[in-house]
Every structure is written in C-alpha cells, then in structure tokens.
Design an enzyme around this catalytic site. Sequence first.
Site, mmCIF file in Angstrom:
data_model
loop_
_atom_site.group_PDB
_atom_site.id
_atom_site.type_symbol
_atom_site.label_atom_id
_atom_site.label_comp_id
_atom_site.label_asym_id
_atom_site.label_seq_id
_atom_site.Cartn_x
_atom_site.Cartn_y
_atom_site.Cartn_z
ATOM 1 N N HIS A 1 36.512 34.712 5.459
ATOM 2 C CA HIS A 1 36.453 33.280 5.194
ATOM 3 C C HIS A 1 37.665 32.835 4.386
ATOM 4 O O HIS A 1 38.312 33.653 3.735
ATOM 5 C CB HIS A 1 35.141 32.945 4.468
ATOM 6 C CG HIS A 1 33.944 33.515 5.154
ATOM 7 N ND1 HIS A 1 33.396 34.732 4.785
ATOM 8 C CD2 HIS A 1 33.224 33.062 6.212
ATOM 9 C CE1 HIS A 1 32.369 35.005 5.584
ATOM 10 N NE2 HIS A 1 32.249 34.022 6.460
ATOM 11 N N ASP B 1 37.815 36.329 1.377
ATOM 12 C CA ASP B 1 37.069 37.590 1.318
ATOM 13 C C ASP B 1 37.303 38.492 2.524
ATOM 14 O O ASP B 1 36.578 39.448 2.728
ATOM 15 C CB ASP B 1 35.574 37.297 1.184
ATOM 16 C CG ASP B 1 35.033 36.458 2.342
ATOM 17 O OD1 ASP B 1 35.792 36.191 3.294
ATOM 18 O OD2 ASP B 1 33.854 36.060 2.290
ATOM 19 N N SER C 1 29.145 30.510 9.260
ATOM 20 C CA SER C 1 29.542 30.582 7.855
ATOM 21 C C SER C 1 30.718 29.684 7.515
ATOM 22 O O SER C 1 30.924 29.358 6.346
ATOM 23 C CB SER C 1 29.898 32.027 7.486
ATOM 24 O OG SER C 1 30.914 32.525 8.337
#
Length: 365
Positions: A334, A331, A41
């Site tokens: 990240h 978040d 991610s």
Amino acid sequence: MRMSSVYLLLMAATVVMQGWYIGMVFGGCLKPPVIFSFGDSNSDTGGLSAGLGYSVNPPNGRSFFGRSTGRLSDGRLILDFLCQSLNTRFLSPYLDSLGSNFHNGANFAIVGSCTLPEYKPFNLNVQVMQFLHFKKRSLELASTGAKVFISEEGFQNALYMIDIGQNDLADSFSQNLSYAEVVKDIPLVIQEIKKAVKTLYDEGGRKFWIHNTGPLGCLPQKLTLVQHKEGDLDTFGCILSYNSAANLFNTALLHLCQEMRSEFADATIVHVDIYSIKYDLISNGVKYGFSKPLMACCGAGGPPYNYNIQMTCGNYGAEACNNGSQFVSWDGTHYTEAANAFVAKRILSMEYSTPKIPLDFFCKK
C-alpha cells in the site's frame, strides 16, 4: 502531552512536509454528494478492523491521524483525499457500528476483496448486497420521519466509486498459475464489475467513478516474493509479466466503461487511469521527491525492497522509516500518504479521466 496537542502537531508537520498538495484537498462542493465506495484495501477506511476485529497496529496512521484507523497507510488514502476535495467527511466503514455517521454515504471496501468467487466475504458481490441492505434499512427509517438517514433521492443522486481487481490478479499469480492462465480469467472479473454497476444502476444509481488497477509488478511485496531474473524486470525494476496482466485488465475495463455508457445512456460513467499515474510516480520518483520508489517505508529486511512477509508493518520485527514522504510504498503493498496525495492530485486534474469530467461535477445541485 495531550492527544489534542499531538494531533495539532501532526497536522502542522503534514502541512510543512507536504505543502505542495494542501491546496488541492480543500474547497470543493457547497453541497457535497452522498458517496458509496466499493473496493479493496486501496479504499478500506477501517472495514477489516470493524468486520473481523483484525488489528491494524501503529505505525499505521501516524502521519495524519496520529493513531491507527484501520487504513493500511501512514495516513490518508486516495479516497480520503477525493472526499476532502468534495468538502465532505471521510467515509465511515459500513461495518463500523461505533461512532459512524452515514449522512454522506458509506464505504463497503475491505482489505483483500476480489470480484471472484462470488459470495465470499467481502468480495464485490457481497459488498453490493451489503449496499442493498443498507439502502433498504435507510429508506425504512427515513419513511418514519428520521432525518439522519439517506432518502431515495439521496441514493439516486449519489456518487458510486469502484476500485477493485488488483487482488484478483495478485491472487491468481500467487497460486502459481501461468501468465496465460491468469489473463484468461480477466473477462470473468470484468463481468463481475459490470454486474455490480448494473445492480446499482437498477437501484437508481446514475453516477459512477471507476478506477483501473495500478502497476502490480512494482510493489515491493511482489518484487521480494516472486523469483525473477534481470530479464523479467522492466527499465525501472518492475516485474514485466505482472504489469502486462494489469494492463490487459485495464484495457478490458476501459472497454467495459465505454460499453456501459452506450447501454446505460442516462448514466455518467467516468473511468480513471490509475495505472498511468502510479507508474509515472514510480518511474520518475526522484523527480517528484520520492527517493525510494520501490522500497517500503515500513517493513524489515532493508534495501532494496525492505519487505519480509514474516515481519510486516505493524507487527513484531518491522520498523518504519523516519520520513514517509520520500517513499511511494508504505508497507510493501500500500502507498504512503504522500504518494496517495500525489495520485489524488493527478486524478483531480482530469488528465487521466475518460470522459474528462471534474470530480466536483458530482456535487449536489
């Protein structure tokens, strides 16, 4: 207000709020390289949404794109800034069939990816297999005279970027394995990365850019979910055992890169110490203008970490801070665009690269 006007306003706000890094992201190559990205991610530019239809809801994307693009951030990722520094477009996710343009390469990185187990979508081994399919089809189409696809020379001269390993460590810890059990599997993860590089090398790749993993124990998500006592944390409030495991992984990865430079003597393999950059950012956050280095901008629950696994960013109950440029974490897992920009700037300085080769070394000659 028309969408084009909103976009221009967001761009202007970004320039004003974070002007300290704007000069870093433009310029670069007169002839940008083809780039292929593999990872998780930290580098996913929309692959999860394209591949599984997973909704990455606003306010993701608010700080730059003005909409969600599938990136788990309020704006650009480190990969995006590195692409901009080379004067090339953002990489299209390999699985995104609508509106994608693969002239400048493709992004195989997807949220949640690990190195192990093999053949589990969308782990590193699968990403490499996707690349092999992409290359085969591109060459088939290029042989028909179509000029919109990458040639054999393009694949040989491409830059191959790898950023993976964080989820292997995180997933092991989440299974309640002991520290000893987690670090015992690090050599297996390292071997998977070597197998990926070897496969790409055997396919003609000669230019590699490999990131180590960041300080896992400083993520608000981990700090919220992992039971810890005061003695379990370092001076800056990060989980010692998690960061220790990350450092062991990073040491092994550095040794692997050194080993591969000897084994693949005609290849250029650059190792980038992302951990040191990110840990410096967190431990000296206030000095760099980040007043809340261990608190998520977008989440629920309030201080000290603002993370609630039942109300994650973009979902019901979560709210976003007004000014993401003061936060390192977007978040809980990240980074914000501002933090990603900081990291990218440090990467481009070459201070954290072994060997100290500038990224624009990989421009087309």
